[in-house]
Motif scaffolding. Structure first.
Motif, mmCIF file in Angstrom:
data_model
loop_
_atom_site.group_PDB
_atom_site.id
_atom_site.type_symbol
_atom_site.label_atom_id
_atom_site.label_comp_id
_atom_site.label_asym_id
_atom_site.label_seq_id
_atom_site.Cartn_x
_atom_site.Cartn_y
_atom_site.Cartn_z
ATOM 1 N N CYS A 30 0.654 -1.194 0.085
ATOM 2 C CA CYS A 30 0.028 -0.245 -0.210
ATOM 3 C C CYS A 30 0.915 1.534 0.681
ATOM 4 O O CYS A 30 0.223 2.318 -0.435
ATOM 5 C CB CYS A 30 -0.757 -0.311 1.397
ATOM 6 N N THR A 31 2.004 1.056 0.598
ATOM 7 C CA THR A 31 2.606 1.954 0.806
ATOM 8 C C THR A 31 3.247 2.430 -0.608
ATOM 9 O O THR A 31 3.667 3.904 -1.350
ATOM 10 C CB THR A 31 3.888 2.412 2.089
ATOM 11 N N ALA A 32 3.603 1.291 -1.164
ATOM 12 C CA ALA A 32 3.973 2.076 -2.886
ATOM 13 C C ALA A 32 3.475 2.036 -3.470
ATOM 14 O O ALA A 32 3.872 2.938 -4.260
ATOM 15 C CB ALA A 32 5.238 0.540 -3.439
ATOM 16 N N GLN A 33 1.989 2.017 -3.012
ATOM 17 C CA GLN A 33 0.942 2.558 -4.197
ATOM 18 C C GLN A 33 0.648 4.015 -3.972
ATOM 19 O O GLN A 33 0.821 4.410 -4.688
ATOM 20 C CB GLN A 33 0.122 1.306 -4.679
ATOM 21 N N MET A 34 0.642 4.425 -2.514
ATOM 22 C CA MET A 34 0.648 5.940 -2.269
ATOM 23 C C MET A 34 1.223 6.538 -3.015
ATOM 24 O O MET A 34 1.402 7.782 -4.292
ATOM 25 C CB MET A 34 0.289 6.042 -1.082
ATOM 26 N N HIS A 35 2.786 5.964 -3.084
ATOM 27 C CA HIS A 35 3.886 6.808 -3.798
ATOM 28 C C HIS A 35 3.914 6.808 -5.328
ATOM 29 O O HIS A 35 4.113 7.937 -5.436
ATOM 30 C CB HIS A 35 5.563 6.337 -3.496
ATOM 31 N N ARG A 36 2.902 5.996 -5.790
ATOM 32 C CA ARG A 36 2.366 6.135 -7.024
ATOM 33 C C ARG A 36 1.909 6.930 -7.635
ATOM 34 O O ARG A 36 1.072 7.034 -8.660
ATOM 35 C CB ARG A 36 3.101 5.194 -7.965
ATOM 36 N N GLY A 37 0.583 7.653 -6.624
ATOM 37 C CA GLY A 37 0.151 7.971 -6.553
ATOM 38 C C GLY A 37 -1.557 7.380 -6.571
ATOM 39 O O GLY A 37 -2.555 8.584 -6.510
ATOM 40 N N ALA A 38 -1.582 6.589 -6.237
ATOM 41 C CA ALA A 38 -3.038 5.611 -5.489
ATOM 42 C C ALA A 38 -3.322 5.870 -3.986
ATOM 43 O O ALA A 38 -2.157 5.797 -3.843
ATOM 44 C CB ALA A 38 -3.146 4.400 -5.978
ATOM 45 N N TRP A 39 -4.038 5.701 -4.111
ATOM 46 C CA TRP A 39 -4.660 6.149 -2.454
ATOM 47 C C TRP A 39 -6.257 5.207 -2.741
ATOM 48 O O TRP A 39 -7.246 5.160 -2.789
ATOM 49 C CB TRP A 39 -5.302 7.289 -1.744
ATOM 50 N N PHE A 40 -5.547 3.404 -1.872
ATOM 51 C CA PHE A 40 -6.656 2.675 -1.842
ATOM 52 C C PHE A 40 -7.438 2.905 -0.046
ATOM 53 O O PHE A 40 -6.712 3.036 0.491
ATOM 54 C CB PHE A 40 -5.890 0.858 -1.704
ATOM 55 N N LYS A 41 -8.856 3.241 0.204
ATOM 56 C CA LYS A 41 -9.404 3.476 1.047
ATOM 57 C C LYS A 41 -10.300 1.654 1.734
ATOM 58 O O LYS A 41 -10.644 1.772 2.640
ATOM 59 C CB LYS A 41 -10.624 3.869 0.831
ATOM 60 N N GLN A 42 -9.825 1.039 1.122
ATOM 61 C CA GLN A 42 -10.163 -0.078 1.541
ATOM 62 C C GLN A 42 -8.859 -0.850 1.683
ATOM 63 O O GLN A 42 -8.262 -0.894 1.699
ATOM 64 C CB GLN A 42 -11.341 -1.095 0.063
ATOM 65 N N ALA A 43 -9.364 -2.422 2.748
ATOM 66 C CA ALA A 43 -8.741 -3.221 3.022
ATOM 67 C C ALA A 43 -8.900 -4.231 2.202
ATOM 68 O O ALA A 43 -8.546 -5.561 3.040
ATOM 69 C CB ALA A 43 -8.873 -3.395 4.490
ATOM 70 N N VAL A 44 -9.415 -4.692 1.106
ATOM 71 C CA VAL A 44 -9.151 -5.553 0.792
ATOM 72 C C VAL A 44 -8.028 -6.699 0.891
ATOM 73 O O VAL A 44 -6.531 -6.077 0.596
ATOM 74 C CB VAL A 44 -9.499 -5.953 -0.782
ATOM 75 N N GLY A 45 -7.905 -7.982 1.133
ATOM 76 C CA GLY A 45 -6.334 -8.922 1.157
ATOM 77 C C GLY A 45 -5.730 -8.442 2.594
ATOM 78 O O GLY A 45 -4.002 -8.700 3.096
ATOM 79 N N CYS A 46 -6.565 -7.444 3.373
ATOM 80 C CA CYS A 46 -5.593 -7.190 4.691
ATOM 81 C C CYS A 46 -6.420 -7.751 5.446
ATOM 82 O O CYS A 46 -7.608 -8.030 6.194
ATOM 83 C CB CYS A 46 -5.755 -5.919 4.871
ATOM 84 N N PHE A 47 -5.850 -8.329 7.033
ATOM 85 C CA PHE A 47 -6.486 -9.035 7.613
ATOM 86 C C PHE A 47 -5.614 -8.562 8.755
ATOM 87 O O PHE A 47 -4.722 -8.596 9.743
ATOM 88 C CB PHE A 47 -6.394 -10.440 7.698
ATOM 89 N N GLU A 48 -6.391 -8.997 10.604
ATOM 90 C CA GLU A 48 -6.141 -8.910 12.066
ATOM 91 C C GLU A 48 -5.320 -10.398 11.834
ATOM 92 O O GLU A 48 -5.410 -11.520 11.249
ATOM 93 C CB GLU A 48 -7.004 -9.344 12.991
#
Length: 116
Positions: A30-48
């Protein structure tokens, strides 16, 4: 890398737990995507990590401390060591490495590099 028993044991254990949380939340991706200008507000594929199983290979100073911290965060802990060891908390030793690998959601290695 070298073996220094007791030196920074807790710091290394905390770093391992931090890495497990980072992997489960896909922080690197997600950090790499953010540095490319994308911002994902979903937690798809993320878990506790609560309820997940951590397999620890090598239950010495660091492995046992990782076990304590992981349990405190709600993880189930299993471990494999070539030497029978008493568990910390509710961790349980498994008989073989393949058994540990098949039962674990995360695996953490804490063993020295040996010729064998």
């Amino acid at each position: 890398v070298f073996n220094a028993p007791f030196a920074n044991t807790r710091s290394v254990a905390e770093l391992i737990i931090g890495n497990i949380v980072g992997l489960s939340r896909r922080i690197g991706e997600c950090t790499a995507q953010m540095h490319r200008g994308a911002w994902f507000k979903q937690a798809v594929g993320c878990f506790e990590i609560r309820g997940k199983t951590l397999g620890i290979v090598g239950y010495g100073h660091i492995g046992s401390q990782v076990s304590v911290l992981a349990e405190a965060m709600g993880m189930h802990v299993i471990y494999y060591d070539v030497i029978p060891k008493l568990p910390m908390g509710n961790a349980s030793q498994v008989a073989t490495l393949p058994e540990l690998l098949s039962k674990s959601d995360f695996v953490s290695l804490h063993v020295p590099k040996l010729a064998s």
